[in-house]
Motif scaffolding. Structure first.
Motif, PDB file in Angstrom:
ATOM      1  N   GLN A  96      13.379   2.931 -10.440  1.00  0.00           N
ATOM      2  CA  GLN A  96      12.158   2.125 -10.460  1.00  0.00           C
ATOM      3  C   GLN A  96      12.378   0.828  -9.685  1.00  0.00           C
ATOM      4  O   GLN A  96      13.409   0.173  -9.819  1.00  0.00           O
ATOM      5  CB  GLN A  96      11.746   1.807 -11.895  1.00  0.00           C
ATOM      6  N   ILE A  97      11.382   0.467  -8.886  1.00  0.00           N
ATOM      7  CA  ILE A  97      11.364  -0.791  -8.149  1.00  0.00           C
ATOM      8  C   ILE A  97      10.220  -1.624  -8.699  1.00  0.00           C
ATOM      9  O   ILE A  97       9.081  -1.164  -8.758  1.00  0.00           O
ATOM     10  CB  ILE A  97      11.172  -0.564  -6.641  1.00  0.00           C
ATOM     11  N   ARG A 119       8.028  -5.103  -8.254  1.00  0.00           N
ATOM     12  CA  ARG A 119       7.659  -6.200  -7.353  1.00  0.00           C
ATOM     13  C   ARG A 119       6.858  -7.235  -8.137  1.00  0.00           C
ATOM     14  O   ARG A 119       5.849  -6.914  -8.749  1.00  0.00           O
ATOM     15  CB  ARG A 119       6.826  -5.682  -6.184  1.00  0.00           C
ATOM     16  N   LEU A 133       9.757  -4.543  -0.306  1.00  0.00           N
ATOM     17  CA  LEU A 133       9.316  -3.291  -0.919  1.00  0.00           C
ATOM     18  C   LEU A 133       9.370  -2.146   0.087  1.00  0.00           C
ATOM     19  O   LEU A 133       9.826  -1.041  -0.240  1.00  0.00           O
ATOM     20  CB  LEU A 133       7.903  -3.454  -1.474  1.00  0.00           C
ATOM     21  N   THR A 176      11.710   1.107  -0.566  1.00  0.00           N
ATOM     22  CA  THR A 176      11.068   2.415  -0.712  1.00  0.00           C
ATOM     23  C   THR A 176      11.475   3.356   0.418  1.00  0.00           C
ATOM     24  O   THR A 176      11.522   4.577   0.220  1.00  0.00           O
ATOM     25  CB  THR A 176       9.531   2.284  -0.764  1.00  0.00           C
ATOM     26  N   VAL A 208       7.290   2.796  -8.082  1.00  0.00           N
ATOM     27  CA  VAL A 208       7.019   1.399  -7.740  1.00  0.00           C
ATOM     28  C   VAL A 208       6.052   0.810  -8.761  1.00  0.00           C
ATOM     29  O   VAL A 208       4.994   1.377  -9.038  1.00  0.00           O
ATOM     30  CB  VAL A 208       6.433   1.272  -6.316  1.00  0.00           C
ATOM     31  N   THR A 227       4.138  -2.905  -9.719  1.00  0.00           N
ATOM     32  CA  THR A 227       3.846  -4.242  -9.209  1.00  0.00           C
ATOM     33  C   THR A 227       3.213  -5.083 -10.306  1.00  0.00           C
ATOM     34  O   THR A 227       2.469  -4.582 -11.151  1.00  0.00           O
ATOM     35  CB  THR A 227       2.907  -4.195  -7.991  1.00  0.00           C
ATOM     36  N   SER A 257      13.783  -1.326 -14.553  1.00  0.00           N
ATOM     37  CA  SER A 257      13.808  -1.381 -13.093  1.00  0.00           C
ATOM     38  C   SER A 257      15.236  -1.497 -12.559  1.00  0.00           C
ATOM     39  O   SER A 257      16.044  -2.270 -13.078  1.00  0.00           O
ATOM     40  CB  SER A 257      12.966  -2.561 -12.596  1.00  0.00           C
TER      41      SER A 257
END
Length: 198
Positions: free
Chosen positions: A2-3, A5, A25, A29, A37, A39, A86
């Motif tokens: 998981q990212i 932002r 990002l 990715t 992702v 946010t 994350s």
């Protein structure tokens, strides 16, 4: 994977830190195309500053919660859970009046939780939230890289993330944003090269 932002700039399309978080990002990715992702825009959906109810929701056991605290608990815990889930966290952090935006501070206040992200032991504080990469997208109107005037922005973030155990911390910055378009373009180009090396 998981990212996450995080954006906190209030200047919308003119925001340099938002451009940097976008570049970061895109970079991560591309490296991890299967990543989820998430946010969080702290301006579009601000977190309120902590108060007695939200502090209790964050820091006390659920079984002790009174009605108002119990009602606040799910939203407060969701912020922390989002961070802990994350692997890469991208944090947009412009310098506002020699510190960070208050919206970003409100987010950080949900992450510093005793016995969850840090604890005290015989040797003092111990961070418990390691194992993830945090990249701060820093934007400043002046040039402060080696200046005490920046202490309450990047040093605050370094201290906080270090305290909760993050040892994989990077800063990507654009300085001299107040000097005009040429300075911004040069800063963005240098930042893109730093991002490519992450």
């Amino acid at each position: 994977m998981q990212i996450l932002r995080i954006d906190s700039s209030t200047t919308g399309d003119q925001s340099i830190s938002r451009k940097l978080t976008g570049e970061l990002l895109a970079h991560f990715t591309a490296k991890h195309p299967d990543a989820k992702v998430v946010t969080r825009d702290l301006v579009a959906e601000p977190l309120p500053h902590i108060d007695p109810i939200t502090t209790s929701a964050i820091r006390t056991p659920p079984e002790t919660h009174e009605e108002a605290v119990e009602a606040a608990y799910p939203e407060q815990k969701a912020v922390l859970d989002q961070f802990l889930a994350s692997d890469v966290v991208i944090v947009g952090a412009p310098m506002y009046n020699f510190s960070i935006p208050s919206q970003l501070k409100a987010w950080l206040d949900r992450l510093g939780v005793p016995r969850v992200t840090f604890q005290y032991g015989e040797n003092g504080p111990e961070g418990l939230a390691g194992g993830r990469k945090v990249v701060v997208a820093s934007a400043r109107g002046g040039e402060y890289s080696n200046d005490q005037m920046a202490e309450n922005q990047e040093s605050l973030l370094s201290t906080f993330f270090g305290f909760i155990g993050v040892d994989d911390l990077h800063f990507v910055r654009v300085e001299k944003a107040g000097y005009g378009p040429d300075a911004i373009a040069a800063g963005m180009e240098a930042a893109k090269q730093e991002i490519a090396a992450l």
